[in-house]
Write a protein that holds these residues in place. Structure first.
Motif, PDB file in Angstrom:
ATOM      1  N   UNK A  60       0.960  -1.172   0.100  1.00 30.48           N
ATOM      2  CA  UNK A  60      -0.144  -0.123   0.043  1.00 30.48           C
ATOM      3  C   UNK A  60       0.822   1.279   0.067  1.00 30.48           C
ATOM      4  N   UNK A  61       1.666   1.417  -0.995  1.00 32.66           N
ATOM      5  CA  UNK A  61       2.636   2.489  -1.174  1.00 32.66           C
ATOM      6  C   UNK A  61       2.697   2.974  -2.710  1.00 32.66           C
ATOM      7  N   UNK A  62       2.770   4.239  -2.893  1.00 34.81           N
ATOM      8  CA  UNK A  62       3.079   4.694  -4.186  1.00 34.81           C
ATOM      9  C   UNK A  62       3.839   5.775  -4.194  1.00 34.81           C
ATOM     10  N   UNK A  63       4.878   5.631  -5.218  1.00 34.58           N
ATOM     11  CA  UNK A  63       6.068   6.853  -5.218  1.00 34.58           C
ATOM     12  C   UNK A  63       5.926   7.569  -6.635  1.00 34.58           C
ATOM     13  N   UNK A  64       5.994   8.778  -6.300  1.00 30.13           N
ATOM     14  CA  UNK A  64       5.624   9.619  -7.425  1.00 30.13           C
ATOM     15  C   UNK A  64       7.087  10.347  -7.850  1.00 30.13           C
ATOM     16  N   UNK A  65       7.766  10.439  -8.989  1.00 27.75           N
ATOM     17  CA  UNK A  65       8.993  11.230  -9.152  1.00 27.75           C
ATOM     18  C   UNK A  65       8.858  12.691  -8.903  1.00 27.75           C
ATOM     19  N   UNK A  66       9.810  13.288  -8.674  1.00 30.28           N
ATOM     20  CA  UNK A  66       9.823  14.695  -8.664  1.00 30.28           C
ATOM     21  C   UNK A  66       9.474  15.354  -9.901  1.00 30.28           C
ATOM     22  N   UNK A  67       8.769  16.539  -9.535  1.00 29.64           N
ATOM     23  CA  UNK A  67       7.981  17.048 -10.706  1.00 29.64           C
ATOM     24  C   UNK A  67       8.969  18.417 -11.005  1.00 29.64           C
ATOM     25  N   UNK A  68       8.896  18.813 -12.205  1.00 26.91           N
ATOM     26  CA  UNK A  68       9.442  20.040 -12.966  1.00 26.91           C
ATOM     27  C   UNK A  68       8.891  21.202 -12.155  1.00 26.91           C
ATOM     28  N   UNK A  69       9.631  22.346 -11.947  1.00 25.68           N
ATOM     29  CA  UNK A  69       9.239  23.627 -11.366  1.00 25.68           C
ATOM     30  C   UNK A  69       7.818  24.109 -12.079  1.00 25.68           C
ATOM     31  N   UNK A  70       6.865  24.530 -11.061  1.00 26.33           N
ATOM     32  CA  UNK A  70       5.424  25.092 -11.650  1.00 26.33           C
ATOM     33  C   UNK A  70       5.624  26.468 -12.126  1.00 26.33           C
ATOM     34  N   UNK A  71       5.587  26.881 -13.316  1.00 25.17           N
ATOM     35  CA  UNK A  71       5.648  28.230 -13.602  1.00 25.17           C
ATOM     36  C   UNK A  71       4.232  28.993 -13.889  1.00 25.17           C
ATOM     37  N   UNK A  72       3.849  29.736 -12.680  1.00 29.52           N
ATOM     38  CA  UNK A  72       2.829  30.426 -12.636  1.00 29.52           C
ATOM     39  C   UNK A  72       1.431  29.674 -12.623  1.00 29.52           C
ATOM     40  N   UNK A  73       0.381  30.245 -12.505  1.00 32.27           N
ATOM     41  CA  UNK A  73      -0.818  29.428 -12.247  1.00 32.27           C
ATOM     42  C   UNK A  73      -0.916  28.849 -11.001  1.00 32.27           C
TER      43      UNK A  73
END
Length: 454
Positions: A26-39
């Motif tokens: 019962x574990x999920x891993x999400x990769x690091x996401x790129x920077x969020x530009x605005x919004x």
């Protein structure tokens, strides 16, 4: 940011871009996401509800803003999600990493049973979950059953390696990142509440099969339905009592953000409009629940300009002057005209404004009622000399006037700076209304409160 040293010590498995995988447990891993530009970090209503639990429950709003900047800069590493906990390494601007954990209470076995029973009652809810949507009806039905699926105020608990005892910039950044994950997959929230996606889908499938076993066609009863009138007349549970009127309008959200406003957008003006909208909603609710003298029906642009100007009293003078001038121009009024209109609005809303600006001929039954009211309002010999023109009766030798509205109410007026201005609330008795005007003494030239329209 997608590096092995960014992973929390509980995360396992591989990472490809921003995709996720289902762990065997019962574990999920999400990769690091790129920077969020605005919004905005949250596009969906359930993602915004998650952020509201953070932003309204954190004790230090400055730390929340720090977290928002860190998340926007891509400082949050790979995210591990498991029942009751979400974990990631968040790096400060100097590159120092801190393990951040955000905790959320898991649902009990009994709560899960009730939630799954609710979901399986509507096949559309299950389909929506599979399509990456959080069905509002499921959340509402669950809340009615005592199950809070979305986090409430103060329910997101924080634990960070930096030693902070409440939400710090690291845990706030993690919450903003989780909002992005929730936008893509609401099953992340279900996992945080205690069940893996595989377990949830398996339970739903089992319950759906048990609830609707296959039935031979010959054994199926014929369903002809019933008459609509008969169905409508069937016994129904009573509706709940309407909620009580809040004591005051709600507070609009703050526009304090690090993102500069778009060209031509004044945040102060937007906040003012939001506050006035909340006040108008509160007034309309009060009218709907209990009635009142300020009902105005549908607001025209002209009426709304006066309503907005009436709310300028507590704003800074420079803002009051600039906005007041625009409202006066937009409504086709002079500075003095808008000032009188605002005064009338405060006495009686749209009805009082109509009395200020409209003159009409009193005829027929309306004239008979007005005459009877005037004849019975004073004792013999005490009635003042009144000169009538249309729906307006001016007291000879004074700066006082009575105006009759179409509902038979009398409004007191006084002449200030050569302009007739409202002098009090309406009354059914013309003598009472006139006494209000007379009590103000001679016209003093004040002309009412300055709206800054000039």
């Amino acid at each position: 940011m997608n590096r092995e040293d960014d992973l929390p010590d509980t995360a396992t498995g591989c990472h490809e871009g921003t995709t996720s995988r289902y762990d065997a447990a019962t574990e999920r891993t999400f990769a690091a996401q790129s920077p969020a530009r605005g919004g905005s970090f949250a596009r969906t209503w359930w993602g915004r509800a998650w952020l509201a639990a953070l932003e309204e429950g954190a004790l230090d709003n400055a730390q929340v803003r720090v977290g928002r900047r860190l998340a926007r800069a891509g400082a949050v590493g790979a995210v591990s999600v498991r029942p009751g906990r979400v974990t990631a390494v968040v790096r400060d601007r100097d590159g120092t990493g801190q393990r951040a954990d955000v905790l959320l209470t898991e649902l009990s076995e009994g709560q899960w049973d009730r939630l799954l029973d609710l979901a399986v009652e509507r096949s559309g809810d299950v389909a929506a979950l599979l399509d990456g949507e959080m069905p509002p009806r499921l959340v509402e039905d669950a809340a009615t059953a005592g199950i809070d699926l979305l986090p409430g105020l103060g329910e997101l608990e924080a634990s960070c390696g930096c030693g902070a005892w409440d939400h710090c910039g690291h845990t706030a950044a993690l919450c903003y990142q989780v909002a992005r994950l929730l936008d893509e997959d609401p099953f992340v929230l279900l996992l945080l509440r205690g069940r893996s996606p595989r377990a949830v889908l398996g339970d739903l499938q089992a319950r759906g099969t048990a609830a609707a076993p296959p039935e031979p066609a010959a054994a199926r009863p014929r369903r002809d339905g019933v008459d609509a009138a008969q169905a409508y007349a069937a016994a129904r549970p009573p509706l709940p009592a309407p909620p009580e009127l809040p004591g005051q309008p709600g507070l609009p959200p703050s526009l304090d953000a690090e993102t500069p406003p778009a060209a031509g957008v004044d945040p102060t003006a937007v906040e003012f409009l939001a506050a006035r909208t909340a006040e108008e909603a509160h007034r309309m609710l009060a009218e709907a629940l209990g009635g009142g003298p300020h009902a105005c029906g549908e607001l025209t642009a002209d009426l709304d300009a006066v309503r907005l100007a009436a709310g300028l009293a507590d704003t800074p003078r420079a803002f009051r002057t600039a906005v007041g001038r625009r409202l006066a121009t937009g409504s086709g009024r002079s500075r003095e005209g808008l000032t009188s209109a605002v005064l009338a609005w405060r006495y009686g809303g749209a009805a009082a404004l109509s009395v200020l600006e409209e003159e009409w001929a009193v005829e027929g039954e309306a004239w008979a009622r007005a005459r009877r009211a005037l004849e019975s309002a004073w004792e013999d010999g005490e009635r003042p000399v009144l000169r009538a023109r249309g729906n307006r009766w001016t007291v000879a030798g004074t700066s006082c006037q009575l105006r009759l509205d179409r509902d038979g109410r009398w409004w007191p007026y006084r002449k200030e700076r050569g302009r007739w201005s409202p002098a009090g609330d309406a009354a059914r008795d013309p003598a009472t209304a006139l006494a209000a005007a007379m009590s103000l003494g001679d016209g003093d030239g004040s002309g009412g409160e300055d709206t800054g329209a000039g």
